[in-house]
Structure formats: structure tokens, C-alpha cells
Design an enzyme around this catalytic site. Sequence first.
Site, PDB file in Angstrom:
ATOM      1  N   GLY A 171      43.731   2.172 -20.235  1.00  7.20           N
ATOM      2  CA  GLY A 171      44.231   1.623 -19.068  1.00  7.20           C
ATOM      3  C   GLY A 171      43.156   0.195 -19.563  1.00  7.20           C
ATOM      4  O   GLY A 171      43.616  -0.925 -18.315  1.00  7.20           O
ATOM      5  N   CYS A 172      42.088   0.264 -19.722  1.00  9.07           N
ATOM      6  CA  CYS A 172      41.589  -0.678 -19.163  1.00  9.07           C
ATOM      7  C   CYS A 172      41.361  -1.949 -20.817  1.00  9.07           C
ATOM      8  O   CYS A 172      41.557  -1.346 -22.020  1.00  9.07           O
ATOM      9  CB  CYS A 172      39.920  -0.514 -19.748  1.00  9.07           C
ATOM     10  SG  CYS A 172      39.835   0.840 -18.038  1.00  9.07           S
ATOM     11  N   GLN A 173      42.027  -3.153 -20.839  1.00  6.66           N
ATOM     12  CA  GLN A 173      41.944  -4.014 -22.003  1.00  6.66           C
ATOM     13  C   GLN A 173      40.286  -3.870 -22.964  1.00  6.66           C
ATOM     14  O   GLN A 173      40.357  -4.179 -23.704  1.00  6.66           O
ATOM     15  CB  GLN A 173      42.674  -5.324 -21.568  1.00  6.66           C
ATOM     16  CG  GLN A 173      43.102  -6.114 -22.669  1.00  6.66           C
ATOM     17  CD  GLN A 173      43.477  -7.289 -22.366  1.00  6.66           C
ATOM     18  OE1 GLN A 173      42.335  -8.242 -22.560  1.00  6.66           O
ATOM     19  NE2 GLN A 173      44.814  -7.624 -22.002  1.00  6.66           N
TER      20      GLN A 173
END
Lengths: 138, 405
Positions: free
Chosen positions: A51-53
Site C-alpha cells: 500500500g505504499c507508492q
Amino acid sequence: MTIEDIEKEIIDEFDLFGEDWEAKYEHLIDLGKSLPLINPEYKTEENIIKGCQSRVWLFSELINDKMIYTADADAIITKGMVAVLIRVLSNQKPEDIIKAKLEFIDVIGLKEHLSPTRANGLVSMITKMKTDALAFIK
Amino acid sequence: MIDQNNIREQFPILNQKVNGYNLIYFDNGATSQKPISVIERISDYYKHSNSNIHRGVHSLSRHATDLFEKSRHTIASYFNINNPQQFIFTGGTTDSINMVAQGLAKNYFKPGDEIILSTYEHHSNILPWQLWAQENGGKLKIIPLNNDQTLDYNSLPNLITKKTKLIAVTHVSNTLGLISDIEKIKTEATKHNIPVLVDGAQSAPHMAIDLKKLDVDFFVCSAHKMYGPTGIGLLYLSEKWLNHLALSKTGGGIIKSVSFEKTEYVEGALKFEPGTPHIAGAVAFGEAINFINRISIEKIFEIENELVQYAQEKLNELPEIMMYGKNTHKAGVISFNVKNQHPFDVGTLLDKYGIAVRTGHHCTQPLMQHLNIQGTVRISFAVYNTKNEIDFFIEKLKKVITMLS
């Protein structure tokens, strides 16, 4: 120091910059550079927070009844945010970690990073740190 | 002579502050802003014309039907096609590609068939084909890139086999802005009688597209990247496929007669539009085309091309910048990175100055893998952007580079 004490300390630290967001972010970037780095052997696919860019690796362990977190991130602002979280939550008891409200994030002006649309995963990081702590509570 | 101020005034959203700065919107590749004429068209439709279409005998229903079909006409003539029935209103590009993939799966693809895509493809033009291939022992073959990141068209004869059943390529790379040479692909495809699908999501907003001349089998695009509303797009079918593409969804409003044993469908575009369509969206899509026509798409290309050239020139002056797809034949999009910095950091700090850019993989992970990077910073223009905005962006980008280093 308790979680609240450290939160207070960080709030005071960021207060010095007032409304100057550029100085605030420069400070965050400096904090990122001081992040206690994860041991390279734990920088694995399964320790990546989803869920992290930008990619964040988090490793949690329990030493003398306290949670010890180490991490790394490939984006420096993300790294700064991880560093702040680790400063607050690392070396604390799992019971205290899962109860932590972490209201300081709002106070120091990083609330926008809690929005799910930011895709930087500050929320995912907090969730992961708390779940890991929960796993160590007997 | 086009007055840029006059254009900007038509976009109310541009007149706002973000984080204390004037909003600079450079994320048009994701979605463009809407002119007041389109916004008012939606509101007027619901205020004065709303009714269900194609079935009511009452005047209001006829009026709504007229508006809906008039929009289809406007769109058809915009793409230089005489028969508006070849344009199906869909939910957008993704929906359109899925309709083609599911339709072809029913009566055209055979197990083990091959589909050719390009390295540029957006996930939405990969996944529907990949899904079919996985379920049917099919194979995806990929047109590789040259060193300058243009498509390697010379590879096509080697990629095509007797099992090749479709070539599905993007018209413009949403990440790099590079324009695919559809004519070259079409020429090769025609030799082997292979149908061609063109993903026009990123080309339709920026350049003139003559579908009669392009002569492809399928063309898809979205209204919301063309100054129109979200949730509405197009699936263009050649005459042949209008009659042959199998239905992937069915329901009310598209039948001549139904019994429990058998259904007789209507002909033309309506057959592919079951249920109540996004009528207001379709009507406003036509209005968006009117907006484009008032300026002319050729003029829009010229304005945007000048912005691209100007921005590239300015970015080239910064030694810290790595630009991708350094090619002059671009449509509205520039992708770059700051050396040794993560695109997320660059995008986050630019946002603090009110500048909206896109960062990440742009739904083109295979392209990122080819370039061996995690992501890029993408700036993409629309007709309302200005050189002044680019100047401000460059000034702040320099500041961001200093902050990060």
C-alpha cells in the site's frame, strides 16, 4: 520516556518551524537520513509494507519485553515519516503501542499523509507496527 | 488567434488556491478538467430533459433520446465516420476493452491463439487479454522498444504467426507520451488479415483522429480525458465487427422480441448498450466534443505541442533531470525523474507548491520493468495550461531538488 513524552518532544521540535512547511519538510528529510536502518538480511519481499507508492521495509522484534523496530524506505519523505514513528514506538511495550493514539501526527502537520489517497502508506505502516506488537502480547 | 485567457476562464476549477498557491494542474493524463459548457450541460439535462430513452412514447423521452443520439452523431463526425451506429457508449476505455475481449472470447478466439500487445500498454490493455490467455492456453506477444523508447515495428513480422488473432496497441503511451505509428502496424496486420484494436485513451484528447483513414477494427477512448464527464467512453467498431462482435452483456432495451426460449436483438450500437445508459454523460460527452471543435483539435495539438517542447527544453537545462522518451513526436505527456530521488518525494513536495503531477508506475508496470525503474514523475498538459505555469513549475522543481539533496 513514555510514548506521550516522545510525542510531546516531537511536537515541540516541529513547533520551532511554525508555519514554514519547507523547513518542516527539510527537518523530516533530515530525520529520514537518521533512520535506524534495517539489517539488509531482513530487507525482503515479505517485510515490504503493502500500500505504499514507495517501498517500505519494516522489521519488528521483541527484546526484553519491548518492541524494537528497524526499517528502510526508498523515498526520503516516507523514510522521514517512518523515522518519526520508530522514534515514538520503538523500545516501548507492545501493550502501550497498540493503545497509542499518535495524535501528534495531526499536530505536527503531517495529517495529510494519513489520507488513503496519498498512497504513501503511513496508515499501513502504523497498522503493521501495531499488528506486529499485538502478535507479541501473550 | 486563440486567447488563452478566454480558454482558462471556461474552467472554474482552475481558479483556486492549493496549499496557498495558485493551482497548477499538470495531471491531465489522469483526467482533464471540465469547461463550464460541459458542467452546465449535465445540470441542464437533469433540469430540463431527463427521461429514459429509446422506449417512451412521451415527448420528454423523445427529447432525451434525441439529445443522446445527437451526441452519437457529433462524436461520429468528429472521428470522420458516417455511421454513428459504429460508436457504442460504454463506461470508459477499460469497459470498452473488456467488452471486446469478452466478445472475441465467445466466437472468435480459439484455445492457443496469440495476441500481440506493445511494451507501452496500460494495465487495462493487458489484463483482459492476459485473463483470456490464462484461461485458454493463449499467449501474449509483446512489441519491444528501441533504445530511444519508440516501438520496434521491425519486430512485427517475427511476432506474427498463424495463431495471431489480434494486435491491441495504445495510440499514445500514457507514461511517455510517445505516439505509436498505427499505420505501420495496420500495414503489417492487413498482410495477415489480423484485426487491430487501438487504445485511444491518451491520443483522443490531444490529436486529430480520422477513423476512416486509420481503418482499424476497434478504437476505444474515455470522455473524461477529453474535457467530458467521468463514467462514459466509446467503443468504435468497424462495420464488420458491428455485426460480428459477440455480446458480453445483455438486458433491457436492446431486444426486438423476447420469449423464454429465444431473444431477437436490435441491430447497431444499441445492441451493445443494455439497461439505462449514462444518458447525461453521453450528452455531455457530445458537449465536450463541441468544446474541442470550437478551438479545433489541430489547434489544441499545436498549443500542447508548444508546451511540451518548452517544458522539455527547460527540463533539459537541469543536469539532475533524467527524461524518458526523448522524442519530439509526443502527445501532451512528459515523464522524468530527478537523479537519485524517488518520484514520490518530488511529487509530494511539488504538491505543497500547488502543482498537481502524477508519480508512480502509471499503471504501466511492464514498461517500468523494461526501463528498470520504480516509477516516474509525469506532467501532462491540456489546452488551458500555460508557459507561465511551466516557468513556475521549473522554479519550484529546482527548489525541490535542493531540498531533497
